[in-house]
Design a protein around this motif. Structure first.
Motif, PDB file in Angstrom:
ATOM      1  N   GLN A 146       2.460 -11.161  11.853  1.00 42.71           N
ATOM      2  CA  GLN A 146       1.112 -11.777  11.838  1.00 42.71           C
ATOM      3  C   GLN A 146       0.404 -11.575  10.670  1.00 42.71           C
ATOM      4  OE1 GLN A 146      -1.600 -12.356  14.965  1.00 42.71           O
ATOM      5  NE2 GLN A 146       0.063 -13.076  16.315  1.00 42.71           N
ATOM      6  N   VAL A 147      -0.262 -12.337   9.690  1.00 44.46           N
ATOM      7  CA  VAL A 147      -0.862 -12.274   8.426  1.00 44.46           C
ATOM      8  C   VAL A 147      -2.361 -11.244   9.143  1.00 44.46           C
ATOM      9  CG1 VAL A 147      -2.388 -13.135   6.468  1.00 44.46           C
ATOM     10  CG2 VAL A 147      -0.308 -14.034   7.279  1.00 44.46           C
ATOM     11  N   ARG A 148      -3.093 -11.562   9.977  1.00 47.26           N
ATOM     12  CA  ARG A 148      -4.178 -11.103  10.106  1.00 47.26           C
ATOM     13  C   ARG A 148      -3.855  -9.569  10.722  1.00 47.26           C
ATOM     14  NH1 ARG A 148      -5.886 -13.120  16.411  1.00 47.26           N
ATOM     15  NH2 ARG A 148      -3.350 -12.343  17.134  1.00 47.26           N
ATOM     16  N   ASP A 149      -2.672  -9.342  11.624  1.00 50.04           N
ATOM     17  CA  ASP A 149      -2.619  -7.551  11.330  1.00 50.04           C
ATOM     18  C   ASP A 149      -1.940  -7.213  10.290  1.00 50.04           C
ATOM     19  OD1 ASP A 149      -3.011  -8.530  13.938  1.00 50.04           O
ATOM     20  OD2 ASP A 149      -1.350  -8.812  14.477  1.00 50.04           O
ATOM     21  N   VAL A 150      -0.943  -7.512   8.993  1.00 49.35           N
ATOM     22  CA  VAL A 150      -1.315  -6.918   7.923  1.00 49.35           C
ATOM     23  C   VAL A 150      -2.397  -6.271   6.949  1.00 49.35           C
ATOM     24  CG1 VAL A 150      -0.014  -7.177   5.963  1.00 49.35           C
ATOM     25  CG2 VAL A 150       0.990  -8.103   8.265  1.00 49.35           C
ATOM     26  N   GLU A 151      -3.133  -7.999   7.463  1.00 48.09           N
ATOM     27  CA  GLU A 151      -4.129  -7.653   6.694  1.00 48.09           C
ATOM     28  C   GLU A 151      -5.107  -6.724   6.901  1.00 48.09           C
ATOM     29  OE1 GLU A 151      -5.379 -11.626   5.910  1.00 48.09           O
ATOM     30  OE2 GLU A 151      -4.490 -12.068   4.442  1.00 48.09           O
ATOM     31  N   ARG A 152      -5.488  -6.785   7.714  1.00 40.59           N
ATOM     32  CA  ARG A 152      -6.369  -5.307   9.102  1.00 40.59           C
ATOM     33  C   ARG A 152      -5.917  -4.531   8.943  1.00 40.59           C
ATOM     34  NH1 ARG A 152      -6.206  -3.887  14.412  1.00 40.59           N
ATOM     35  NH2 ARG A 152      -4.571  -5.748  14.204  1.00 40.59           N
ATOM     36  N   LEU A 153      -4.537  -4.024   8.682  1.00 40.52           N
ATOM     37  CA  LEU A 153      -4.033  -3.066   8.949  1.00 40.52           C
ATOM     38  C   LEU A 153      -3.428  -1.700   8.132  1.00 40.52           C
ATOM     39  CD1 LEU A 153      -1.864  -3.061  12.214  1.00 40.52           C
ATOM     40  CD2 LEU A 153      -3.543  -1.850  12.104  1.00 40.52           C
ATOM     41  N   VAL A 154      -2.548  -2.867   6.528  1.00 39.45           N
ATOM     42  CA  VAL A 154      -2.647  -2.565   5.375  1.00 39.45           C
ATOM     43  C   VAL A 154      -3.558  -3.472   4.429  1.00 39.45           C
ATOM     44  CG1 VAL A 154      -0.492  -1.254   6.532  1.00 39.45           C
ATOM     45  CG2 VAL A 154      -0.732  -3.423   5.586  1.00 39.45           C
ATOM     46  N   GLY A 155      -3.409  -4.305   4.411  1.00 33.60           N
ATOM     47  CA  GLY A 155      -3.705  -5.275   2.959  1.00 33.60           C
ATOM     48  C   GLY A 155      -2.529  -5.631   2.313  1.00 33.60           C
ATOM     49  N   ARG A 156      -2.961  -6.995   2.752  1.00 32.47           N
ATOM     50  CA  ARG A 156      -1.983  -8.130   1.547  1.00 32.47           C
ATOM     51  C   ARG A 156      -1.063  -7.135   0.858  1.00 32.47           C
ATOM     52  NH1 ARG A 156      -1.083 -13.690   1.647  1.00 32.47           N
ATOM     53  NH2 ARG A 156      -2.872 -14.032   3.130  1.00 32.47           N
ATOM     54  N   ASP A 157      -1.755  -6.475  -0.642  1.00 28.51           N
ATOM     55  CA  ASP A 157      -1.759  -6.162  -1.159  1.00 28.51           C
ATOM     56  C   ASP A 157      -0.394  -5.346  -1.620  1.00 28.51           C
ATOM     57  OD1 ASP A 157      -2.801  -8.563  -2.936  1.00 28.51           O
ATOM     58  OD2 ASP A 157      -4.893  -6.750  -3.302  1.00 28.51           O
ATOM     59  N   ARG A 158      -1.086  -4.006  -0.411  1.00 28.36           N
ATOM     60  CA  ARG A 158      -0.322  -2.482  -0.394  1.00 28.36           C
ATOM     61  C   ARG A 158       1.117  -3.678  -0.150  1.00 28.36           C
ATOM     62  NH1 ARG A 158      -0.348   2.624   2.820  1.00 28.36           N
ATOM     63  NH2 ARG A 158       1.616   3.097   2.065  1.00 28.36           N
ATOM     64  N   PHE A 159       1.055  -4.844   1.150  1.00 27.92           N
ATOM     65  CA  PHE A 159       1.900  -4.773   2.088  1.00 27.92           C
ATOM     66  C   PHE A 159       3.589  -5.284   0.760  1.00 27.92           C
ATOM     67  CE2 PHE A 159       4.042  -8.719   4.036  1.00 27.92           C
ATOM     68  CZ  PHE A 159       4.600  -7.912   5.250  1.00 27.92           C
ATOM     69  N   LEU A 160       2.433  -6.498   0.366  1.00 27.76           N
ATOM     70  CA  LEU A 160       2.991  -7.029  -0.716  1.00 27.76           C
ATOM     71  C   LEU A 160       4.273  -5.886  -1.644  1.00 27.76           C
ATOM     72  CD1 LEU A 160       1.197 -10.363  -0.854  1.00 27.76           C
ATOM     73  CD2 LEU A 160       3.588 -10.150   0.500  1.00 27.76           C
ATOM     74  N   HIS A 161       3.431  -4.711  -1.566  1.00 27.69           N
ATOM     75  CA  HIS A 161       4.179  -4.292  -2.911  1.00 27.69           C
ATOM     76  C   HIS A 161       5.216  -3.360  -2.479  1.00 27.69           C
ATOM     77  CE1 HIS A 161       3.841  -0.137  -5.545  1.00 27.69           C
ATOM     78  NE2 HIS A 161       4.919  -0.201  -4.544  1.00 27.69           N
ATOM     79  N   GLU A 162       5.186  -3.104  -1.375  1.00 21.93           N
ATOM     80  CA  GLU A 162       6.474  -2.339  -0.096  1.00 21.93           C
ATOM     81  C   GLU A 162       7.036  -3.054   0.255  1.00 21.93           C
ATOM     82  OE1 GLU A 162       6.478   0.763  -0.013  1.00 21.93           O
ATOM     83  OE2 GLU A 162       4.741   0.954  -0.240  1.00 21.93           O
ATOM     84  N   ILE A 163       6.994  -4.902   0.019  1.00 24.78           N
ATOM     85  CA  ILE A 163       8.000  -5.362   0.374  1.00 24.78           C
ATOM     86  C   ILE A 163       9.018  -5.620  -1.245  1.00 24.78           C
ATOM     87  CG2 ILE A 163       8.618  -7.965   0.027  1.00 24.78           C
ATOM     88  CD1 ILE A 163       8.078  -7.251   2.724  1.00 24.78           C
ATOM     89  N   ARG A 164       8.235  -6.058  -2.188  1.00 23.08           N
ATOM     90  CA  ARG A 164       9.265  -6.050  -3.525  1.00 23.08           C
ATOM     91  C   ARG A 164       9.623  -4.903  -4.319  1.00 23.08           C
ATOM     92  NH1 ARG A 164       3.724  -8.592  -5.105  1.00 23.08           N
ATOM     93  NH2 ARG A 164       3.267  -6.602  -5.620  1.00 23.08           N
ATOM     94  N   ARG A 165       8.589  -3.491  -3.898  1.00 26.75           N
ATOM     95  CA  ARG A 165       9.439  -2.257  -3.726  1.00 26.75           C
ATOM     96  C   ARG A 165      10.929  -1.663  -3.508  1.00 26.75           C
ATOM     97  NH1 ARG A 165       8.979   2.777  -2.169  1.00 26.75           N
ATOM     98  NH2 ARG A 165       8.405   2.618   0.425  1.00 26.75           N
ATOM     99  N   ARG A 166      11.303  -2.449  -1.778  1.00 24.93           N
ATOM    100  CA  ARG A 166      11.943  -2.416  -1.257  1.00 24.93           C
ATOM    101  C   ARG A 166      12.848  -4.048  -2.103  1.00 24.93           C
ATOM    102  NH1 ARG A 166       8.531  -0.384   2.196  1.00 24.93           N
ATOM    103  NH2 ARG A 166       9.355   1.289   3.238  1.00 24.93           N
ATOM    104  N   GLY A 167      12.615  -4.750  -2.610  1.00 25.77           N
ATOM    105  CA  GLY A 167      13.662  -5.860  -2.841  1.00 25.77           C
ATOM    106  C   GLY A 167      13.796  -6.225  -1.743  1.00 25.77           C
ATOM    107  N   PHE A 168      12.986  -6.519  -1.036  1.00 23.23           N
ATOM    108  CA  PHE A 168      12.991  -7.964  -0.408  1.00 23.23           C
ATOM    109  C   PHE A 168      12.063  -8.896  -0.344  1.00 23.23           C
ATOM    110  CE2 PHE A 168      13.079  -3.933   3.143  1.00 23.23           C
ATOM    111  CZ  PHE A 168      14.579  -3.966   2.797  1.00 23.23           C
ATOM    112  N   ARG A 169      12.155 -10.108   0.497  1.00 26.36           N
ATOM    113  CA  ARG A 169      11.439 -11.367   0.439  1.00 26.36           C
ATOM    114  C   ARG A 169      10.743 -11.226   1.659  1.00 26.36           C
ATOM    115  NH1 ARG A 169      13.866  -9.810  -3.578  1.00 26.36           N
ATOM    116  NH2 ARG A 169      14.793 -11.058  -5.025  1.00 26.36           N
ATOM    117  N   ALA A 170       9.527 -12.413   1.470  1.00 26.54           N
ATOM    118  CA  ALA A 170       8.434 -12.437   2.549  1.00 26.54           C
ATOM    119  C   ALA A 170       8.111 -13.657   1.951  1.00 26.54           C
ATOM    120  CB  ALA A 170       7.672 -11.452   2.610  1.00 26.54           C
ATOM    121  N   VAL A 171       7.985 -14.679   3.699  1.00 24.99           N
ATOM    122  CA  VAL A 171       7.524 -15.987   3.038  1.00 24.99           C
ATOM    123  C   VAL A 171       6.583 -16.310   4.276  1.00 24.99           C
ATOM    124  CG1 VAL A 171       9.524 -17.167   2.400  1.00 24.99           C
ATOM    125  CG2 VAL A 171       8.758 -16.798   5.000  1.00 24.99           C
ATOM    126  N   GLU A 172       5.343 -16.971   4.101  1.00 25.14           N
ATOM    127  CA  GLU A 172       4.002 -17.046   4.545  1.00 25.14           C
ATOM    128  C   GLU A 172       3.956 -18.287   5.053  1.00 25.14           C
ATOM    129  OE1 GLU A 172      -0.656 -17.258   4.533  1.00 25.14           O
ATOM    130  OE2 GLU A 172       0.720 -15.732   3.502  1.00 25.14           O
TER     131      GLU A 172
END
Length: 76
Positions: free
Chosen positions: A32-58
């Protein structure tokens, strides 16, 4: 009375997410977006996705994370 568990840290949450069996085997996970934003923050989350070469959609309040490096094609 049972003590409350310690709050989870952003690093621990990300570690748990990406070490889950589905993620580790190249699968797809949803959070859930709200959990990601509450626990780690959107920017940090997306950084970790990109760092691993993964993709994500919302969509509809959820992130769908493709835990592999294959391209994602939106069909419609």
């Amino acid at each position: 009375m049972t003590p409350l568990p310690a709050p989870i840290t952003p690093d621990r949450w990300l570690c748990q997410l990406f070490s889950a069996q589905t993620a580790a085997s190249g699968g797809i996970v949803r959070r859930q977006v709200r959990d990601v934003e509450r626990l780690v923050g959107r920017d940090r989350f997306l950084h970790e996705i990109r760092r691993r070469g993964f993709r994500a959609v919302e969509n509809a309040g959820h992130f769908v994370i493709f835990c592999n490096t294959e391209p994602v094609h939106v069909l419609t």
